[in-house]
Structures are given as structure tokens and as C-alpha cells.
Design an enzyme around this catalytic site. Structure first.
Site, PDB file in Angstrom:
ATOM      1  N   SER B 199      20.751  -1.970  28.256  1.00 48.65           N
ATOM      2  CA  SER B 199      19.662  -2.594  29.004  1.00 48.65           C
ATOM      3  C   SER B 199      19.197  -3.893  28.339  1.00 48.65           C
ATOM      4  O   SER B 199      19.696  -4.285  27.297  1.00 48.65           O
ATOM      5  CB  SER B 199      18.497  -1.616  29.119  1.00 48.65           C
ATOM      6  OG  SER B 199      17.841  -1.501  27.878  1.00 48.65           O
ATOM      7  N   ASP B 256      29.474   9.145  30.738  1.00 51.86           N
ATOM      8  CA  ASP B 256      28.390   9.869  30.085  1.00 51.86           C
ATOM      9  C   ASP B 256      28.528  11.334  30.514  1.00 51.86           C
ATOM     10  O   ASP B 256      27.805  11.811  31.377  1.00 51.86           O
ATOM     11  CB  ASP B 256      27.044   9.270  30.536  1.00 51.86           C
ATOM     12  CG  ASP B 256      25.889   9.730  29.651  1.00 51.86           C
ATOM     13  OD1 ASP B 256      26.124  10.522  28.722  1.00 51.86           O
ATOM     14  OD2 ASP B 256      24.748   9.295  29.904  1.00 51.86           O
TER      15      ASP B 256
END
Lengths: 503, 503
Positions: B199, B256
């Protein structure tokens, strides 16, 4: 983008890109970022690392391999920028998700692998996905073709023969007999082999005891023109480079996913221009393939893939439950093979029998022997010394000189390992023998290895020599003896295996 | 075994073991062999490389990290030997084969990972296997517990609260409101956060604009004792180190796997001694979790795992289809959060609404608000300035000083991006906004980022400012503007979406 002055680093880290820690801090980069180094339109991908003293501010340290690929020299100015994510990553994920890959998707994966755009993390994910989710024959065909196309491709005229063993059994020096037998019958057989990967001696290691094996393609063409055959190290050529890249990941994981096993063998054959191929599948306890059923299934897949690649392939399922012949280790194996060529009646039956059987199949495939008579012709060529003469021609053409088996030196230190009891040899462990031979120094120490005095089924008495370990280093010999005591690779049991008492 | 003299290498390659090329040639080792370096009974695993000039014969180059772990100094004599294959490799293969792992097998994998005994190749194979074959709750529980146990474990008395977002939505600075609201109500909430991974700003990056975040465990205990709360960087602590190791492999693969998502969050909470937890699952187009169904399934798994770990967990599914609030980037987010604490009526509704909703759940879990009245109490604590005062207490206790929102500096270069047409904002791309903010320099340049003038549903006229990009570097601002033109992250469309003509 950063502009940096090249410093050539003498280190074997292939994709290292080293910058000063201060330059790193003031940049948008992090350690281990994947970056593109650019010089006059040429690009190489590397992994970024930093140091405060090994490299000055404003400089970039690049290892020889990168320097060569970029065509830069010390002091040139290069730029670095973030490398984009590899284009093939979504296709690797597609295989992780269990989907069939399109031809172009497989091409992209192989291309990026060969171009150094994939890291070990990504390659391992791909190899693991292939292990778990497999590939169908369309995918394997595409992978094989692209693996071949991304390296050197050799062209020949006419039929080109080859014999390939999928490995897993020690002492498997049959190629030193098969190549000259087949070549002496007039068939062209440019045999490429690997060095030992996990074994104590690859065919290339064995041949190297007698002659050069790192021939160029031009040299191979000359040798085959002169003699019909050769026995060289495939690693010196740039055949199917993707194969070596995947093997480097498969080896530490101890896996060999079938799609890669098939494409690995066939891509190298395709690249080498082979169109008549015999594949040897050693089968048995302690070999790579454990059962005839498994071997048959693998053989059918090799043949289907070969058909698609227009290579005529036959498979031979051979016994791999114990070492082939009695010698394990480069020099010991070269000596044994040469003895078989000089006088095959003096050589171990398992080696001679396997060699003439395989050669026979190739002679039939080449039309020089009628169906069912190949083995006989092979034995005849061996018996009459034709194979021996051809072997010497090849050795000399590759840059070696004529030699007889008794001239080949083996390790100057040796130790006999004796049977602790009377009984019969019930098992010889392939893995155990390999480990001990490697502990003694094989294959780096060419004179190190093992000579088996017994084979499975032999009757032995307490104190008989089971095998002899050779090494050129006294220390390594000691270490091998120690390991031999732990592994106990040759099992001797009485005929009475268990006694059940009354109570 | 080789005896070599240590030379300390100043390079950030953690597991590099560098020897002279001549020493390598005359040894039994190959480049990239995994070796054990030993000194006075301490062992470290490294990967062998060679150089002809960077290191002399008889020497061994070791990076700082290895030097520290071994406790050696320049000139000490260490030995190297071949590292054995990792003990956990058969268990990784077992998972590749789709089998359930036993507790002890998972423990071995995690232990060897933390001890640096697994390479990226093996870790990638493990992560890929988890992605494809998954794990059941017994396995996830064992993995979570061992991940926590192999790092620092913090002990507290009584109830310890925490709130954790699984991420994926930009501008998610809610913790800067929730922590002081909850702490001001008397509940203990030692919040650890990460820095940005993919991010433009992690919570730790945002808090760092105002105060220190790299506190030790002792410092955290002191701050929490004084204020009931803290907002620190978890990376400064040694919590569940296996988590960081697997993340380093997951990130380049862009996966993930659910077992790791669950264990990653819960291992850190377990290690931090949290026993009352609220998990925020941002859900929507462009977020990590796309649908309510998917979010519910994940929430149920978090709760089941938490039950087994004796952590009382509730999950909140929140809207994650566009950024939270209007500010993206460390300083811009800190400014916006502080403004909300100063006067929440001036702050974006999405941020205030999300923060008081989450804080309300925690207040009810802590029994300081009756069921159904938590949100109201949270709003009250915010409105009455209690949360603001608590926030300042925490900031000061962590080493910062009191500051007001208008004192926070943002990038000195800025550019407005205008709407090309009249219409309505139909979508704001989370990924697009993040990419542009990062291109402008965030999170390294704390003052870089984006301020949104519009949110989804707003009516705009041609030429209105859609958002402003900030940066402390003129060059990076230019580069971000260029990217903004390509990505076009805020979509404005007329109410008439399509016109169908007669023919």
C-alpha cells in the site's frame, strides 16, 4: 531511475546488483528489489543489494555474467529502474489454480525463465504446481518444444540415433559399449551425457577419464563425421537451458514432476537433432522407477510425446534393483567398460548383457539387423573387437589417446569391507553404494569409488570381501569407511531368516 | 570440513558465505551449496559462493548478520561443512502430496524456517502447496501456535483488546481514532501495525508522522500502563518471525493462501498477548475480499481459529469498495485522522462512521457499553474530546509532541487532476489510487500522497478538481501525473451510460 558507474565485481552471484547503502536509502528502492539494469538498449534483470564499503556512492557493482550480457566495461554509466512483474506470473498462477495452460502461456514461462526474469521463488512455485497439478500431453509438447527452441539447435542429415537412461542406478556405464557397437555398424550416434547430479559418476565423468568431453558443436560434427559417434558432455553446449534451471529447483526439493521428466529428456534430444531414440528405464527396488507398471506407463508417455515431436522412440525397461556391473566411480567405471570392450568374457555379465540388449534394439531400429537379431549382431561386433576399435577411434577423435584397461589408475588408498557372517547377499542398496562412493570423493576425485566383489544372490562366507572402497585421499577414505559401517549397503543373510521357537 | 579465517563482509546478503575460487575448486563444494558455518558450537546455515579477488585463499567472507549470530570477529577461525537436507523437507513434500500434516511436522517446518534452514525454493514450494492443497483447522491451529512460539511472547494481566484490518483498502487510518476512543474508555489496547507492504501507507507509517513507532516491548508496557493504549510498529518486535518469512515469498507470487492469511494475523495477536480481538474485513470491488459471502466464510474461520487459541474474536465486514476518507499517504492521513479527533464534524463521514462503529464493538466486548450502545458511546467519546486527549497522551508517551492537524506539513509540490466531463463519479479504483500515491513517493516520502476531492456518487462538472497529488519531489510529482493520465483511477460518467440508435 538511477544513473550509476559500473564496477566489475568478481563474484559468482549471477544476478547481484550492488549499490551503496546511502544511495539505496535516498532512492525508491529496497534491498532485494528486482531491477532492470540498462546499457545502450540492452537490459539485464538483477536483484538489488547494498553495502557501505564494498561499493562507493554513485557506483554499481555487477558480477562478470551481467557485465558480459550488457556489454559494459568498468566506468561505463548504466541506469537502473524497477523491473516489472514477470509477464508469465499470471500463467504460473493459472497452473497453481489447476487450469490447462495455452501454448503461448507456456512459451512465455519458458522464455522468461531462460531470460533470467523469474526468481527461484517463482520457478519453485511453477515446479511445485506441475508436481501437484500435472500437465496434459498438449502442454508437455509445448513445453518441450519451447525448451528446445530457447537454446542451441543442431541440424544433421539423415537418421540420428541416441540412447538415454533416465538414471537412478549406480555403475550404469553401458553407453561406453552401446555407442561404439552402434557406430561400428554404420549408424550415427552423437551421444551427449550429463555429469553426476546426485550420483557418484555421470557418463560424461566416466568418459572424461579417457578423453575430452567439453566439445563444441563444430567439434562434435567433425568427430561424428569421422567416426559416426561421440560421447560428450551436454552441459558444454547450450541445449534446452530451461531444463538446467528447473533441475536446480527440483534437486533441493527432491522431486521430479513427470511433465518435467518427460520434457527434460525430450527437449535435449530435439535440440540435438535426434530422430531415432532408445530410452532406458531402470526399474526395481531402490531405482527411480519402482515397478514394471509404473515403467510401462512412463514408457507410453515418452512414446506419445516422441510421436508428436516426430522422433521415433522405443523404451527398454531394464533391471535397476542393484548396480550395473561391479564398478562405481569415474575411473573404476571407465576401466570396467574398457575391459568389456577388450574381452567381454572377462567383464560382468550384467553390464555386457544390458549393453548388447540396448545396442541390439538400436541396430534393429536402424535396419542393420533384422527384427530379433539385433542383440546377436551387437554381441558379434563386441566379440570381434569392432566395438573396441570404434571406441578408440572416438576417444582419439575427441582428443584423447589409446589406452588399455590395465593402464587406468584408480585411487591409491583402498579398504576392503568384509562380510560379518556366512550367508547370501540379499540386497545391495543403490543409494547406500552411491553415498559411500561420494564420501570417498567421487565424482570430483575421479579415482574414487567402489568395486563390488559380490552381487545379489552370491553366497559368501564370514570375512569374505564384499566390496573395496578407493580414494585418492586417506582422510576421505576413512570417512567413507565410517559411513559404510553406518549404512551397511550390502545385506548378507543366512538362508534361515527367522526361527520360531515352541513358546 | 574446511577451516577458514573470518573476514567480515559489509553486504546485506543475509546468508552469503564467500570463499576463494581456488579453495572452492580444490574442495568437495560447489557454488550455491548449503553449508554450515561453525564457531565454538554455534552454527549458521549459509549459501556458498566464490570470488577470486574479493576474498583471499584460506579466508571466508561472512556478512554482518552471520557474524553477529555466530559471535565471531575478524580473524577468528571457523569451519564449514555440508549442511544436511532440512528435516522438514519430507513434510513439505507430504503437503505437496495433499496429505494432512501432524502437529510435530508443522512445528518442524516453522522451526527450520525461523532458523534459516529453508531456502526460498523450499519456502516457495511450501507456500504453493498451501495455496493448492490448503490446510484444515487442526493444521492451521498448530501452524499459528508455532509461529507465535518461535518469536517473542508478551504477557499481560487481564483483558487485552486489539483491532486488526486484513487490509486492501487505501486511506484506512481508522486505528488512529479507534485506539484512543477505546483507551479513553479504560480498556487496554496495545495496537501493533505494519508498515506499507504493497500500500501507500501502513498504519505504522502514518503514526510515525507524529511520534516514534519503533518501541521495544518494555517501552510498550510502560506506554500502555500510562495511557491504556499505544500505536507501534510490530516489525520492531520479534513477533511471529515466520510470518515475515512467508510474506516475502507470497508477495512476489501475488498469492495469500488462506491458511497463511489466518495464521499470519492470529500468530501475531497470540504473541502480543491479545485476548479480545476485532477483525475488520474490508469487502467490495477492488478490495482483498470481493463479496459478503467470501467475507462471512473468512470471518467464521477467524472465529473458529480464535476459539481454539482462547482469543475472543468478533469480525466486522466493512465497505472497502473505495478509499476510506479522502487522504492517502502518511502525512495526509495523519492530518485527516487528527482533524477527525479535533472536530469530527469536519472530517469525512466514511472515516468517522467506520471508526466509531469498530470502536463501538470493542466497547461492547469490554463491557463498558451495553449491547447496541457501543457506537453511541464511541461517538460521545470522540465528540467530547476524550479521544483527542487520549491520542495526545499516547503520542507524547511514545516520544512525540502535541500537534494540531493544521501544523502537519504535506508535500510542497502538488497538482490538481480535473474532471474531463460533466457527470457522476461511478468508481474510484483502490489499486489506481495506491499506484499513483506510490509513484509520487509514498510511503518513503511521508509527505507524498493523494487527497480526494470527490467520492463515489458525487456530481461533478467538467474542470472540477477530482483529486490532488502531493509530493516533496518535483520529478516524482511529474511522474505521478503521467501515471494518473494512464490509469484514470476516478471514473466520471454521464447518467446516460449508453445510447442505442435506430440502426
Amino acid at each position: 531511475m538511477l544513473f550509476l558507474k559500473v564496477r566489475v565485481l568478481d563474484i559468482d552471484l549471477e544476478n547481484l546488483v550492488l549499490i551503496n547503502s546511502e544511495d539505496l536509502k535516498s532512492s525508491q528502492y529496497f534491498p532485494q528489489d528486482r531491477v532492470v539494469v540498462e546499457f545502450k538498449g540492452k537490459e539485464v534483470i538483477g536483484i538489488l543489494h547494498s553495502s557501505t564499503t564494498l561499493i562507493n556512492r554513485g557506483e554499481i557493482g555487477l558480477p562478470q555474467k551481467v557485465v558480459k550480457e550488457l556489454g559494459v566495461k568498468e566506468g561505463d554509466i548504466v541506469t537502473i529502474k524497477h523491473a516489472e512483474k514477470p509477464k508469465s506470473l499470471p500463467y504460473i498462477r493459472k497452473k497453481m489454480d489447476g487450469n490447462k495452460l495455452k501454448k503461448e502461456e507456456i512459451f512465455e514461462i519458458i522464455d522468461e525463465m531462460v531470460d533470467g526474469k523469474l526468481t527461484n521463488i517463482e520457478i519453485s512455485a511453477f515446479v511445485t504446481s506441475l508436481y501437484i497439478n500435472g500437465m496434459d500431453m498438449d502442454e508437455i509438447e509445448a513445453m518441450t518444444i519451447r525448451m528446445a527452441e530457447t537454446g542451441e539447435m543442431v541440424n544433421w542429415e539423415g537418421h540420428i540415433f541416441d540412447v538415454h537412461s533416465i538414471g537412478g542406478v549406480p555403475g550404469n556405464k553401458y553407453a561406453l559399449l552401446v555407442v561404439p557397437i552402434v557406430a561400428s555398424a554404420g549408424l550415427k550416434i552423437p551421444k551427449t551425457s550429463s555429469r553426476a547430479i546426485t550420483s557418484a559418476a555421470g557418463t560424461a565423468d566416466v568418459v572424461e577419464v579417457l578423453t575430452r568431453v567439453d566439445l563444441t558443436i563444430e567439434e562434435i560434427k567433425r568427430v561424428v563425421k569421422e567416426t559416426n559417434g561421440c560421447m560428450v558432455w551436454g552441459g558444454a553446449l547450450d541445449l534446452a537451458p530451461a531444463d538446467d534451471i528447473t533441475i536446480n529447483v527440483e534437486r533441493p526439493l527432491g522431486i521430479d514432476p513427470e511433465p518435467l521428466l518427460l520434457s527434460s529428456v525430450m527437449a535435449k534430444k530435439l535440440a540435438m537433432g535426434v530422430n531415432k531414440l532408445l530410452i532406458d528405464i531402470p526399474t526395481g527396488y531402490g531405482a527411480k522407477v519402482k515397478s514394471i507398471k509404473e515403467a510401462s506407463s512412463l514408457a507410453r508417455k515418452f512414446i506419445e510425446l516422441s510421436d508428436r515431436l516426430r522422433i521415433v522412440t522405443e523404451c527398454a525397461i531394464t533391471y535397476g534393483g542393484q548396480p550395473i556391473g561391479r564398478a562405481i566411480g569415474p575411473a573404476l567405471e571407465a576401466k570396467e567398460a574398457l575391459l568389456a570392450l577388450e574381452d567381454y568374457t572377462q567383464a560382468p555379465t550384467s553390464l555386457v548383457e544390458k549393453s548388447i540388449s540396448l545396442a541390439g534394439i538400436l541396430l534393429e531400429m536402424g535396419g542393420v539387423a533384422p527384427t530379433g537379431e539385433g542383440k546377436e549382431l551387437a554381441e558379434d561386433l563386441l566379440a570381434r573387437g569392432k566395438a573396441h576399435d570404434k571406441f578408440m577411434e572416438i576417444i582419439v577423435a575427441q582428443g584423447g589417446k589409446e589406452v588399455s584397461s590395465d593402464e587406468i589408475e584408480v585411487g591409491k588408498y583402498k579398504a576392503d569391507i568384509h562380510s560379518p557372517i556366512d550367508g547370501y547377499v540379499t540386497r545391495i542398496s543403490n543409494a547406500g553404494i552411491t553415498k559411500i562412493a561420494k564420501e570417498a570423493g567421487a565424482p570430483n576425485d575421479k579415482k574414487a569409488g567402489i568395486y563390488l566383489n559380490v552381487k545379489v544372490g552370491n553366497k559368501v562366507e564370514k570375512g569374505d570381501v564384499l566390496y573395496t572402497i578407493y580414494s585418492d585421499s586417506e582422510e576421505r577414505l576413512k570417512s567413507a569407511i565410517k559411513l559404510a559401517r553406518i549404512l551397511y549397503p550390502i545385506k548378507v543373510e543366512g538362508m534361515l531368516l527367522q526361527k520360531i521357537s515352541r513358546f
